[in-house]
Design a protein around this motif. Structure first.
Motif, PDB file in Angstrom:
ATOM      1  N   GLN A   7       0.832  -1.210   0.000  1.00 39.08           N
ATOM      2  CA  GLN A   7       0.000   0.000   0.000  1.00 39.08           C
ATOM      3  C   GLN A   7       0.865   1.258   0.000  1.00 39.08           C
ATOM      4  O   GLN A   7       0.608   2.195  -0.757  1.00 39.08           O
ATOM      5  N   SER A   8       1.906   1.272   0.821  1.00 33.95           N
ATOM      6  CA  SER A   8       2.805   2.432   0.885  1.00 33.95           C
ATOM      7  C   SER A   8       3.542   2.619  -0.435  1.00 33.95           C
ATOM      8  O   SER A   8       3.662   3.746  -0.933  1.00 33.95           O
ATOM      9  N   PHE A   9       4.032   1.521  -0.998  1.00 40.52           N
ATOM     10  CA  PHE A   9       4.737   1.591  -2.283  1.00 40.52           C
ATOM     11  C   PHE A   9       3.829   2.158  -3.367  1.00 40.52           C
ATOM     12  O   PHE A   9       4.215   3.059  -4.114  1.00 40.52           O
ATOM     13  N   LEU A  10       2.615   1.621  -3.466  1.00 41.05           N
ATOM     14  CA  LEU A  10       1.693   2.085  -4.503  1.00 41.05           C
ATOM     15  C   LEU A  10       1.273   3.535  -4.274  1.00 41.05           C
ATOM     16  O   LEU A  10       1.115   4.294  -5.233  1.00 41.05           O
ATOM     17  N   ALA A  11       1.096   3.933  -3.021  1.00 41.10           N
ATOM     18  CA  ALA A  11       0.731   5.328  -2.732  1.00 41.10           C
ATOM     19  C   ALA A  11       1.805   6.282  -3.248  1.00 41.10           C
ATOM     20  O   ALA A  11       1.490   7.356  -3.766  1.00 41.10           O
ATOM     21  N   ARG A  12       3.071   5.883  -3.140  1.00 44.45           N
ATOM     22  CA  ARG A  12       4.190   6.714  -3.610  1.00 44.45           C
ATOM     23  C   ARG A  12       4.405   6.605  -5.113  1.00 44.45           C
ATOM     24  O   ARG A  12       4.652   7.599  -5.787  1.00 44.45           O
ATOM     25  N   SER A  13       4.364   5.384  -5.646  1.00 44.06           N
ATOM     26  CA  SER A  13       4.800   5.129  -7.020  1.00 44.06           C
ATOM     27  C   SER A  13       3.691   5.042  -8.051  1.00 44.06           C
ATOM     28  O   SER A  13       3.936   5.269  -9.234  1.00 44.06           O
ATOM     29  N   ALA A  14       2.497   4.665  -7.622  1.00 52.27           N
ATOM     30  CA  ALA A  14       1.388   4.471  -8.566  1.00 52.27           C
ATOM     31  C   ALA A  14       0.053   4.685  -7.844  1.00 52.27           C
ATOM     32  O   ALA A  14      -0.737   3.760  -7.688  1.00 52.27           O
ATOM     33  N   PRO A  15      -0.200   5.923  -7.406  1.00 53.14           N
ATOM     34  CA  PRO A  15      -1.406   6.167  -6.621  1.00 53.14           C
ATOM     35  C   PRO A  15      -2.709   5.877  -7.365  1.00 53.14           C
ATOM     36  O   PRO A  15      -3.753   5.728  -6.738  1.00 53.14           O
ATOM     37  N   ASP A 137       3.185  -2.560 -19.091  1.00 55.31           N
ATOM     38  CA  ASP A 137       4.194  -1.497 -19.170  1.00 55.31           C
ATOM     39  C   ASP A 137       4.273  -0.689 -17.883  1.00 55.31           C
ATOM     40  O   ASP A 137       5.357  -0.310 -17.447  1.00 55.31           O
ATOM     41  N   ARG A 138       3.128  -0.430 -17.250  1.00 51.98           N
ATOM     42  CA  ARG A 138       3.135   0.310 -15.984  1.00 51.98           C
ATOM     43  C   ARG A 138       3.770  -0.530 -14.889  1.00 51.98           C
ATOM     44  O   ARG A 138       4.523  -0.011 -14.055  1.00 51.98           O
ATOM     45  N   LEU A 139       3.502  -1.825 -14.886  1.00 53.41           N
ATOM     46  CA  LEU A 139       4.129  -2.740 -13.932  1.00 53.41           C
ATOM     47  C   LEU A 139       5.649  -2.647 -14.044  1.00 53.41           C
ATOM     48  O   LEU A 139       6.352  -2.485 -13.044  1.00 53.41           O
ATOM     49  N   ALA A 140       6.160  -2.721 -15.261  1.00 49.33           N
ATOM     50  CA  ALA A 140       7.609  -2.636 -15.475  1.00 49.33           C
ATOM     51  C   ALA A 140       8.143  -1.265 -15.067  1.00 49.33           C
ATOM     52  O   ALA A 140       9.207  -1.159 -14.453  1.00 49.33           O
ATOM     53  N   GLU A 141       7.386  -0.226 -15.389  1.00 50.16           N
ATOM     54  CA  GLU A 141       7.833   1.137 -15.078  1.00 50.16           C
ATOM     55  C   GLU A 141       7.975   1.359 -13.578  1.00 50.16           C
ATOM     56  O   GLU A 141       9.004   1.853 -13.112  1.00 50.16           O
ATOM     57  N   ILE A 142       6.960   1.012 -12.796  1.00 48.32           N
ATOM     58  CA  ILE A 142       6.995   1.334 -11.365  1.00 48.32           C
ATOM     59  C   ILE A 142       7.938   0.428 -10.569  1.00 48.32           C
ATOM     60  O   ILE A 142       8.309   0.768  -9.449  1.00 48.32           O
ATOM     61  N   THR A 143       8.335  -0.700 -11.160  1.00 45.37           N
ATOM     62  CA  THR A 143       9.273  -1.596 -10.470  1.00 45.37           C
ATOM     63  C   THR A 143      10.683  -1.515 -11.057  1.00 45.37           C
ATOM     64  O   THR A 143      11.562  -2.271 -10.653  1.00 45.37           O
TER      65      THR A 143
END
Length: 161
Positions: A7-15, A137-143
């Motif tokens: 949740q914290s990761f997604l809030a920062r990287s992919a809200p 593509d978004r999966l690859a981008e945020i990781t």
């Protein structure tokens, strides 16, 4: 703790991405596909591997199988799956909830090109009941993942097992 780290990761990287908690097991590809109402291939499974001296994650479509030769060619060694205790220690996620988000230890992430067959896929989200829908593509981008070709697909009409 694992779901919270995601949740914290997604809030920062992919809200824009929302966690889907089914309240039912999504720990296996088959369970996740049934719970989410999608074909098993659209489940993005995260494999925790040791290749040579490097520990890494490979995210692939649910019906793909890791190919030793392709992995050796792409990543420089034969892949070995990590045991559940090591996976939990390194990722912070339990087996069945492993994903490339909110990792306890920074690990290289690779996305298999098999994911690109879909407009969206469903990786786990740090627990055995949670997932997230995301474009490959978004999966690859945020990781910060690199794209690789390390899997084989089942024959058409074959077992997704």
């Amino acid at each position: 703790m694992s779901l919270e780290s995601v949740q914290s990761f997604l809030a920062r990287s992919a809200p824009e991405l929302a966690i889907i908690d089914q309240g039912a097991s999504t720990a296996t590809v088959a369970e996740a596909a049934m719970a989410l109402g999608v074909e098993p291939a659209r489940i993005a499974k995260t494999l925790s591997l040791k290749v040579g001296d490097e520990t890494l994650l490979v995210v692939a479509r649910g019906d793909a199988r890791l190919d030793n030769r392709k992995t050796r060619d792409a990543l420089g060694g034969k892949p070995r799956m990590l045991d559940a205790d090591t996976v939990m220690a390194l990722t912070g996620h339990p087996v069945g909830g492993v994903c490339p988000f909110g990792l306890a230890t920074p690990l290289p992430v690779y996305c298999d090109i098999s994911l690109r067959a879909f407009t969206s896929v469903f990786p786990a989200a740090g627990s055995r009941t949670a997932s997230v829908e995301v474009t490959p593509d978004r999966l690859a981008e945020i990781t910060n993942a690199q794209w690789v070709d390390v899997c084989t697909l089942p024959p058409v009409g074959g077992d997704a097992g």
